[in-house]
Design an enzyme around this catalytic site. Structure first.
Site, PDB file in Angstrom:
ATOM      1  N   ARG A  20       0.788  -1.131  -0.059  1.00 52.73           N
ATOM      2  CA  ARG A  20       0.266   0.185   0.028  1.00 52.73           C
ATOM      3  C   ARG A  20       0.925   1.154  -0.148  1.00 52.73           C
ATOM      4  O   ARG A  20       1.692   1.553   0.881  1.00 52.73           O
ATOM      5  CB  ARG A  20      -1.052   0.087   1.146  1.00 52.73           C
ATOM      6  N   THR A  23      -0.735   7.606  -1.350  1.00 50.95           N
ATOM      7  CA  THR A  23      -2.032   7.713  -2.075  1.00 50.95           C
ATOM      8  C   THR A  23      -3.237   6.476  -1.345  1.00 50.95           C
ATOM      9  O   THR A  23      -4.206   6.482  -1.783  1.00 50.95           O
ATOM     10  CB  THR A  23      -1.701   7.261  -3.707  1.00 50.95           C
ATOM     11  N   ASP A  33      -4.654  -8.125  12.572  1.00 52.40           N
ATOM     12  CA  ASP A  33      -3.944  -8.362  11.227  1.00 52.40           C
ATOM     13  C   ASP A  33      -3.862 -10.092  11.085  1.00 52.40           C
ATOM     14  O   ASP A  33      -3.227 -10.654  11.788  1.00 52.40           O
ATOM     15  CB  ASP A  33      -2.511  -7.841  11.730  1.00 52.40           C
ATOM     16  N   ASP A  39      -0.164 -11.150  10.377  1.00 55.77           N
ATOM     17  CA  ASP A  39       0.616 -11.546  11.778  1.00 55.77           C
ATOM     18  C   ASP A  39       0.277 -12.367  12.598  1.00 55.77           C
ATOM     19  O   ASP A  39       1.067 -13.194  13.000  1.00 55.77           O
ATOM     20  CB  ASP A  39       0.657 -10.121  12.449  1.00 55.77           C
TER      21      ASP A  39
HETATM   22  N1  URA Z   1      -5.803  -6.762   7.123  1.00 55.59           N
HETATM   23  C1  URA Z   1      -5.996  -7.510   8.081  1.00 55.59           C
HETATM   24  O1  URA Z   1      -5.100  -8.451   8.212  1.00 55.59           O
HETATM   25  N2  URA Z   1      -6.791  -7.311   8.965  1.00 55.59           N
HETATM   26  C2  URA Z   1      -7.818  -6.227   8.610  1.00 55.59           C
HETATM   27  O2  URA Z   1      -8.843  -5.964   9.548  1.00 55.59           O
HETATM   28  C3  URA Z   1      -7.682  -5.575   7.448  1.00 55.59           C
HETATM   29  C4  URA Z   1      -6.984  -5.825   6.615  1.00 55.59           C
END
Ligand code: URA
Length: 206
Positions: A101, A105, A197, A200
């Site tokens: 990302r 932007t 996440d 993770d």
């Molecule tokens: N990516 C993730 O791992 N968790 C989210 O809530 C959004 C994007």
């Protein structure tokens, strides 16, 4: 069109997946199991061709899936769904798409793409556990369509309403199969309540 899986097993497993106390190994196993349950439904409409088969007792006509199945995990969290997909379709081909990302932007920038070659009537399954903003999924579908691949299904474990809308507006004919449509995105574009996440938690990076 989107399809939210309402099977009790999916809801049960998703609840454990969301739990912040769920350890990494169990999280990974559940991500695979949920992928199988959701993908099973997503593959319901695959076409088959009749094939003769001899059982030990008689000849009969069975059927085999007609299309080449191509799984596209979006790096990196999509890799956490690959085992589950390959458990269902061990002979599937696999391509990889990497997006990061852009901090300014906020748009996805592709940094890696490797697709299988010599495909026959391919049906692509783009997999990403979290359909959050939908931007990387849209960019992945754009890239597949540029190569004239247009039979595409998206599979996610959890989606946001915003992400579903973004994908549907950009690619209305693409089906989205998901385990849950959650409430919203937060200011960091994480899904609420979501599960945190996914990368993770899958790979133990935090
Ligand atoms: N990516 C993730 O791992 N968790 C989210 O809530 C959004 C994007």
């Amino acid at each position: 069109m989107y399809h939210e899986n309402t099977h009790p097993l999916v809801k049960h497993k998703l609840t454990i997946l969301r739990d912040a106390a769920t350890p990494q190994q169990l999280f990974r196993e559940l991500a695979s199991e949920l992928t199988m349950l959701i993908a099973y439904e997503a593959m319901r409409h695959l076409e088959t061709t009749p094939v003769p088969v001899n059982t030990p007792l008689a000849g009969t006509i069975g059927c085999k899936i007609k299309n080449d199945i191509v799984i596209i995990p979006i790096l990196r969290a999509g890799v956490g769904m690959l085992d589950g997909m390959l458990s269902l379709v061990p002979y599937a081909r696999v391509g990889f798409v990497g997006m990061y990302r852009d901090q300014e932007t906020k748009q996805p920038v592709p940094y890696y793409e490797k697709l299988p070659r010599d495909l026959k009537d391919p049906h692509f399954y783009v997999i990403d556990p979290m359909l959050a903003t939908g931007r990387s999924i849209v960019a992945t579908i754009d890239s597949l369509k540029e190569k004239e691949f247009d039979t595409i299904t998206v599979i996610s474990l959890i989606s946001s309403p915003e992400g579903i809308k973004t994908v549907e507006e950009a690619h209305p004919e693409v089906d989205i199969y998901t385990g849950s449509i959650d409430e919203c995105l937060d200011e960091n574009e994480y899904i609420i309540p979501g599960l945190g996440d996914a990368g993770d938690r899958l790979f133990g990076t935090k």
